[in-house]
Design an enzyme around this catalytic site. Structure first.
Site, PDB file in Angstrom:
ATOM      1  NE  ARG A 285      11.078  21.492  -8.050  1.00 26.14           N
ATOM      2  CZ  ARG A 285      11.814  22.541  -8.437  1.00 26.14           C
ATOM      3  NH1 ARG A 285      11.276  23.747  -8.503  1.00 26.14           N
ATOM      4  NH2 ARG A 285      13.082  22.390  -8.787  1.00 26.14           N
ATOM      5  CD  GLN A 314       6.839  22.943 -13.503  1.00 22.95           C
ATOM      6  OE1 GLN A 314       6.537  23.634 -12.559  1.00 22.95           O
ATOM      7  NE2 GLN A 314       8.011  23.033 -14.055  1.00 22.95           N
TER       8      GLN A 314
HETATM    9  P1  NAD Z   1      18.506  25.508   0.002  1.00 28.31           P
HETATM   10  O1  NAD Z   1      19.059  24.139  -0.055  1.00 28.31           O
HETATM   11  O2  NAD Z   1      19.433  26.649   0.175  1.00 28.31           O
HETATM   12  O3  NAD Z   1      17.423  25.622   1.174  1.00 28.31           O
HETATM   13  C1  NAD Z   1      16.472  24.662   1.439  1.00 28.31           C
HETATM   14  C2  NAD Z   1      16.088  24.822   2.900  1.00 28.31           C
HETATM   15  O4  NAD Z   1      14.930  24.018   3.136  1.00 28.31           O
HETATM   16  C3  NAD Z   1      17.155  24.380   3.880  1.00 28.31           C
HETATM   17  O5  NAD Z   1      17.444  25.431   4.769  1.00 28.31           O
HETATM   18  C4  NAD Z   1      16.493  23.186   4.610  1.00 28.31           C
HETATM   19  O6  NAD Z   1      16.892  23.103   5.962  1.00 28.31           O
HETATM   20  C5  NAD Z   1      15.028  23.523   4.454  1.00 28.31           C
HETATM   21  N1  NAD Z   1      14.102  22.391   4.560  1.00 28.31           N
HETATM   22  C6  NAD Z   1      14.108  21.237   3.854  1.00 28.31           C
HETATM   23  N2  NAD Z   1      13.032  20.497   4.168  1.00 28.31           N
HETATM   24  C7  NAD Z   1      12.349  21.182   5.106  1.00 28.31           C
HETATM   25  C8  NAD Z   1      11.147  20.925   5.827  1.00 28.31           C
HETATM   26  N3  NAD Z   1      10.475  19.788   5.665  1.00 28.31           N
HETATM   27  N4  NAD Z   1      10.724  21.859   6.698  1.00 28.31           N
HETATM   28  C9  NAD Z   1      11.431  23.009   6.895  1.00 28.31           C
HETATM   29  N5  NAD Z   1      12.551  23.309   6.223  1.00 28.31           N
HETATM   30  C10 NAD Z   1      13.012  22.401   5.349  1.00 28.31           C
HETATM   31  O7  NAD Z   1      17.661  25.666  -1.331  1.00 28.31           O
HETATM   32  P2  NAD Z   1      17.164  26.991  -2.052  1.00 28.31           P
HETATM   33  O8  NAD Z   1      18.166  27.446  -3.054  1.00 28.31           O
HETATM   34  O9  NAD Z   1      16.679  27.950  -1.041  1.00 28.31           O
HETATM   35  O10 NAD Z   1      15.932  26.375  -2.884  1.00 28.31           O
HETATM   36  C11 NAD Z   1      14.804  25.855  -2.212  1.00 28.31           C
HETATM   37  C12 NAD Z   1      13.869  25.177  -3.197  1.00 28.31           C
HETATM   38  O11 NAD Z   1      13.344  26.157  -4.084  1.00 28.31           O
HETATM   39  C13 NAD Z   1      14.551  24.142  -4.114  1.00 28.31           C
HETATM   40  O12 NAD Z   1      14.643  22.883  -3.523  1.00 28.31           O
HETATM   41  C14 NAD Z   1      13.615  24.128  -5.303  1.00 28.31           C
HETATM   42  O13 NAD Z   1      12.588  23.185  -5.120  1.00 28.31           O
HETATM   43  C15 NAD Z   1      13.004  25.529  -5.308  1.00 28.31           C
HETATM   44  N6  NAD Z   1      13.538  26.338  -6.430  1.00 28.31           N
HETATM   45  C16 NAD Z   1      12.641  26.799  -7.361  1.00 28.31           C
HETATM   46  C17 NAD Z   1      13.105  27.546  -8.436  1.00 28.31           C
HETATM   47  C18 NAD Z   1      12.165  28.114  -9.464  1.00 28.31           C
HETATM   48  O14 NAD Z   1      12.604  28.422 -10.556  1.00 28.31           O
HETATM   49  N7  NAD Z   1      10.894  28.287  -9.150  1.00 28.31           N
HETATM   50  C19 NAD Z   1      14.485  27.803  -8.575  1.00 28.31           C
HETATM   51  C20 NAD Z   1      15.336  27.364  -7.573  1.00 28.31           C
HETATM   52  C21 NAD Z   1      14.866  26.605  -6.519  1.00 28.31           C
END
Ligand code: NAD
Length: 385
Positions: A285, A314
């Site tokens: 993000r 966005q």
């Molecule tokens: P996920 O839920 O599988 O993984 C998120 C991970 O972040 C978890 O393992 C959690 O423990 C960790 N986490 C949360 N806060 C934390 C912190 N402060 N410090 C360390 N670790 C922390 O999610 P995902 O599918 O891997 O997606 C992650 C992020 O990617 C989403 O939340 C979204 O913002 C972003 N995303 C972007 C797109 C895009 O099109 N660019 C698409 C999908 C997801």
């Protein structure tokens, strides 16, 4: 009967496509770790076709109208006179994609007394005020895993593009030049570098797996530690904080959700702790990063490059400084909306709607907020103390 308001990105100025570069996309049935791909009762779209724009309608109209519901699709989401604000007043469900986010603020929630479900067609529900939604008993769901691998692939592409300095080299080729000395003046191999991911969830772990064959040192930080076998299999070094990881890495890739704890955590102080000439990739993000501090770090050379897919707000304004800052490889939030990903998140959106409208429970892994608090994936990934 329910009213569903769906906010999607506008059709291209060239019009909704009528032909496609390829005839099909692979039919992915399950994800790493065993979670099954979306399994709606039926779909009314062709996988591989554009579904995320207004004309694509996520393939939902036939299903919803056939069952007597009302579907409103719009891209008009900004300001109090927007179509979103007008339609929200009697909406039961709002669907939005992070690429063109309908910011569901507390104020908007207050204007929507019937709202029961906000559904993210994709992953990442930070565009919804999760606290306000929980207080109102609104369910927040997303299509967990639908585009995680899409984003992981994009992140790897960005790492390679930055370190090898691909984009300027391509520009030289396209513009008729052959100045090799200039083309390679910032080009390195990734082999032997130290590569770290911040958050090793679905995307971060997939990035680590994909980077393993490049013979790099692999590092991660997450507040959930990965199983020992995975750490051993990939040769991972675990760090107790993002700062500790950044101090030893040449490239970091960011994969944390945006929460009050992570907002703007990458600022001047953070960049100063990194090695001079490091690279950052951010497909998570835009608001995780301090906008001006990043520009400054690139100008001073503290960072050698930054590639991001995500911005705030966005769509980003035409004069957003990240469009023109040095050594950037920005994309306009496309990593999770490849045609391959769209097929999965459109199917997942339909699955969630079938369950919600049919009075059945939504899959636990799709839940972020439910029953007044974090639930499912939300409880694991968002509930930051
Ligand atoms: P996920 O839920 O599988 O993984 C998120 C991970 O972040 C978890 O393992 C959690 O423990 C960790 N986490 C949360 N806060 C934390 C912190 N402060 N410090 C360390 N670790 C922390 O999610 P995902 O599918 O891997 O997606 C992650 C992020 O990617 C989403 O939340 C979204 O913002 C972003 N995303 C972007 C797109 C895009 O099109 N660019 C698409 C999908 C997801």
């Amino acid at each position: 009967m329910a009213k569903i308001v769906c906010v999607l990105y506008p059709d291209s100025a060239k019009g909704h496509p009528t032909t496609y570069a390829r005839d099909s996309v692979p039919d992915i049935r399950s994800y790493p770790g065993g979670q099954t791909a979306p399994s709606p009762n039926a779909i009314d779209f062709t996988p591989g076709h554009l579904l995320g724009d207004v004309s694509g309608e996520l393939g939902l109209r036939k299903f919803l109208e056939g069952a007597g519901h009302t579907l409103v699709v719009t891209s008009d989401k900004e300001g109090p006179d927007s179509a979103l604000d007008r339609e929200l007043v009697d909406a039961d469900v709002v669907i939005s994609q992070p690429f063109w986010p309908a910011y569901i603020t507390r104020e908007r929630i207050e204007k929507a007394p019937k709202l029961k479900l906000t559904l993210t067609a994709g992953i990442g529900s930070d565009h919804v005020d999760l606290k306000a939604a929980a207080e109102r008993g609104i369910t927040v769901a997303e299509v967990t895993y639908s585009n995680s691998i899409s984003v992981a692939e994009h992140s790897v592409m960005m790492m390679l593009s930055l370190v090898r300095d691909y984009i300027p080299q391509h520009d030289i080729a396209r513009n008729g030049g052959w100045d090799i000395a200039d083309a390679v003046a910032r080009s390195y191999d990734i082999e032997g570098l130290q590569v770290g991911v911040v958050a090793a969830g679905r995307i971060g772990l997939a990035v680590l797996r994909r980077m393993k064959p490049f013979d790099v040192g692999l590092h991660y930080y997450d507040f959930h530690r990965l199983p020992k076998e995975v750490e051993q299999e990939l040769g991972l070094t675990y760090h107790p904080s993002a700062e500790a990881l950044a101090a030893v890495c040449d490239v970091i890739s960011i994969h944390t959700p945006l929460t009050p704890a992570t907002e703007q955590m990458y600022d001047a102080a953070f960049f100063a702790k990194m090695k001079r000439g490091s690279y950052i990739v951010n497909t998570a993000r835009g608001k995780l990063i301090h906008t001006d501090a990043l520009v400054e770090a690139l100008k001073s050379g503290q960072l050698a490059g930054y590639a991001g897919d995500v911005w705030y707000p966005q769509p980003a304004p035409a004069d957003h400084p990240w469009r023109t800052m040095p050594h950037n490889g920005m994309t306009p939030h496309t990593s999770g909306t490849s045609l391959s990903a769209q097929a999965r998140y459109a199917a997942g959106t339909r699955e969630i709607l079938e369950d919600f409208l049919g009075g059945k429970p939504i899959r636990d892994e799709y839940l972020i907020v439910s029953g007044g608090g974090f639930a499912g994936t939300g409880a694991h990934s968002y509930d930051v103390k």
